[in-house]
Design an enzyme around this catalytic site. Sequence first.
Site, PDB file in Angstrom:
ATOM      1  N   ARG A  18      20.244  -2.525   1.151  1.00 14.79           N
ATOM      2  CA  ARG A  18      19.901  -2.135  -0.237  1.00 14.79           C
ATOM      3  C   ARG A  18      18.778  -1.082  -0.225  1.00 14.79           C
ATOM      4  NH1 ARG A  18      16.332  -7.482  -2.043  1.00 14.79           N
ATOM      5  NH2 ARG A  18      14.365  -6.674  -1.240  1.00 14.79           N
ATOM      6  N   TYR A 158       0.156  -5.105   4.789  1.00 14.61           N
ATOM      7  CA  TYR A 158       1.175  -4.049   4.645  1.00 14.61           C
ATOM      8  C   TYR A 158       0.592  -2.677   5.042  1.00 14.61           C
ATOM      9  CZ  TYR A 158       4.811  -1.283   2.217  1.00 14.61           C
ATOM     10  OH  TYR A 158       5.814  -0.397   1.896  1.00 14.61           O
ATOM     11  N   LYS A 162       1.833  -0.284   8.100  1.00 16.29           N
ATOM     12  CA  LYS A 162       2.349   1.070   7.854  1.00 16.29           C
ATOM     13  C   LYS A 162       1.502   2.133   8.564  1.00 16.29           C
ATOM     14  CE  LYS A 162       5.912  -0.098   5.392  1.00 16.29           C
ATOM     15  NZ  LYS A 162       7.253   0.149   5.904  1.00 16.29           N
ATOM     16  N   ILE A 191       8.690   4.548  -4.926  1.00 14.95           N
ATOM     17  CA  ILE A 191      10.143   4.750  -5.022  1.00 14.95           C
ATOM     18  C   ILE A 191      10.749   3.578  -5.799  1.00 14.95           C
ATOM     19  CG2 ILE A 191      12.270   5.185  -3.714  1.00 14.95           C
ATOM     20  CD1 ILE A 191      10.091   7.273  -3.071  1.00 14.95           C
TER      21      ILE A 191
END
Length: 251
Positions: A18, A158, A162, A191
Site C-alpha cells: 500500500r 522514528y 530515518k 505524503i
Amino acid sequence: MLKIDLSGRKAIVTGGSRGIGRAIAVTLADCGADVAVLYAHNKEAAEETAKMIKEKGRNVIAVKCNVANEDDVQKTVEDIVKEFGKIDILVNNAGITKDGLIMRMEGPDWDKVLETNLKGAFLMTKYSLKYMIKNRFGRIINISSIVGIIGNVGQANYVSSKAGLIGLTKATAIEYSSRNITANAIAPGFIDTDMTKKLSEKVKEQFLQKVLKRVPGKPEDVANVVAFLASPLASYITGTTILVDGGLSLG
Ligand code: NAI
C-alpha cells in the site's frame, strides 16, 4: 525524448502492499521492471498491487516477509532469485511509527521502530548484495524521511531510524561502488498515505503550514524519484539523499 527504461530489471519493494510502496512497485513496473512485492500482513492489499503490475504486462510476485526477521529476509531473497534469476533494484520502503515523547517512550517501542525501519533495510541490503555483486549491477534506494534530517517532536525512535538510513546509504555507497552498485536515499516530507492519515488534525496542519504549496505530496511524487534513481539516468548519483518535501524543510 528522455525516457526511464527499466526493461529486463528485477526489483524488490519492501512494504509494497500500500501507500508509497505500492506506488513505487507500480511505477517501476510502468518503466518495464518485474517486481517482487514484499508485504508484512495484508495479503489482499499485496495481491491488489500485484494485479496492478500484471495489468501492465510485467511479472510480479507477492511475498510475505517481515523485514526485521533475518531468517525471513534471507529465505525471501533466495526465493525471489529462484523466481527472477537476479536482483537489480532494492527499494527499502517498509516503515512504521510508534510515537511518544522521549521520557514516555517505552524500550520496546524504540526497538520495534529501529528493527523494522533500520535493521530491516540493513538485512535486505546484506542479503541482496550477494546477487548484485555477482551480476555487477545494483541500485539500492532507501526511503528515509525529512524528519531524519530536521528532527521532530514525539518521534525520537522514528527520527533516529530515518537518520540511520541516511548513514546506511552512505556506507553502502562507499563499500560497493567498485561493484557498480549505487545506494541513495529519498527523504519524503508530508505524503498522503495511511501513515499520515492517523496523525491528529493539528499535527497535519502544522506540517502543511510549512509545505510551500500547502498541499501534501502524493505517493507517486516519491515513486517517480525512485524510478529515476533506479535508471541509467542516475548512474553517477550515489550516497546522496534526495528531498521530496515540497519545500517543507525550508520553513
Ligand atoms: P504505510 O504505513 O502505508 O506503509 C508502510 C508499509 O510498510 C506497509 O505496507 C507495511 O505493511 C510495511 N511494513 C511495516 N512493517 C513491516 C515489516 N516488519 N516488514 C515488512 N513490511 C513492513 O506508510 P507510507 O506512508 O506508505 O510509508 C512508506 C515509507 O515512507 C515508510 O518507510 C515511511 O516511514 C516513509 N515516509 C512516509 C512519509 C509520509 O508522509 N507518508 C514521509 C516520510 C517517509
